[in-house]
Design an enzyme around this catalytic site. Structure first.
Site, short mmCIF file in Angstrom:
data_model
loop_
_atom_site.label_atom_id
_atom_site.label_comp_id
_atom_site.label_asym_id
_atom_site.label_seq_id
_atom_site.Cartn_x
_atom_site.Cartn_y
_atom_site.Cartn_z
CE LYS A 113 -14.33 129.36 -37.69
NZ LYS A 113 -13.82 128.76 -38.93
CG ASP A 169 -10.33 127.49 -39.80
OD1 ASP A 169 -10.59 126.27 -39.73
OD2 ASP A 169 -11.13 128.37 -39.43
#
Length: 271
Positions: free
Chosen positions: A68, A105
């Site tokens: 990420k 997210d």
């Protein structure tokens, strides 16, 4: 004959439920496209993105651990995600064909909490990785009270809190929960299959506290089981997983997923 596709990348990747989620929505909408999962090691990231840039059928990818942060180096950052959240979980092909990184997210984390009011109330977060960055970004916009960030590396946690302009403190894992904690979030891998459980004494929490665990394999983590045994409100990892996937799906395929089938999707994922 080729058709459009998106995928999820990570290492490991076998545990990912993203293909089930996106496949469910593609079937519901009758779209002639597919969603895959692809094992990509850290050393393979440059090659992966170079190849996908040249593939006209590729619509983008979701990114899971441990990429990420590193994936930011291989895509365009048109929304300054690096300067905001600092990590991406989604890459989509822009209209000009360029892969662009973003983060769904934060929105996925917030969605199940929309009915609660944590304004001015203390929050505790466990973990300081890519998922924690998105969660802290969301918390900073929810006007929460002081945030306690628990992490093995306390210095890293303190820097992270400061980077999001959050007041609070960084403490080592194992530090006791503050009794006035209104929201406890596990943003670490603790409790995930193959990892040690997250052991915390929840007896100190008030009756209106909410416990949120982003781990979804297993869905019923020891932390959530302990919270439910206390009668506390809980949010499991599927809530955030499906929420962030819905935002990514629209970026990939240009249409919102049919959320009226969420109950059926959840049953499929649990089955």
């Amino acid at each position: 004959m080729t058709r459009p596709y998106a995928e999820v990348i990570g290492d490991p990747i076998v545990q990912s439920k993203s293909p089930v989620i996106h496949g469910f929505w593609l079937d519901r909408l009758g779209l002639d496209a597919e969603y895959r999962k692809t094992l990509v090691g850290a050393d393979d990231l440059p090659r992966f993105f170079a190849e996908r840039r040249e593939d006209p059928d590729w619509r983008g990818c979701n990114i899971t651990m441990p990429h990420k942060l590193a994936a930011l180096d291989h895509v365009d950052d048109r929304g300054d995600v690096r300067g905001g959240i600092g990590a991406i979980n989604t890459v989509f092909r822009a209209d000009d064909g360029v892969p662009v990184g973003t983060n769904t997210d934060a929105g996925g984390f917030y969605a199940p909490l929309a009915g609660f009011d944590f304004a001015g109330r203390p929050v505790t977060v466990v973990g300081a990785g890519g998922a924690a960055r998105a969660i802290l970004f969301a918390l900073a916009r929810m006007d929460v009270g002081p945030v306690t960030l628990l992490n093995r590396n306390v210095l890293k946690a303190g820097v992270l809190l400061s980077s999001f302009g959050l007041k609070g403190q960084a403490l080592p894992l194992g530090a006791p929960l503050a009794p006035d904690t209104a929201l406890l979030v596990n943003a670490s891998t603790l409790g995930m299959a193959g990892q040690p459980p997250l052991e915390m004494d929840l007896d100190v929490l008030g009756e209106d506290a909410v416990v949120y665990d982003i781990v979804y394999a297993p869905l019923e983590t020891p932390l959530l089981a302990a919270a439910r045994a206390r009668g506390l409100d809980t949010v499991d990892g599927l809530e955030m997983l499906v929420g962030q996937a819905a935002l990514a799906f629209e970026l990939f395929f240009g249409v919102a997923p049919p959320r009226d089938g969420d109950d059926d999707l959840r049953a499929l994922l649990l089955g």
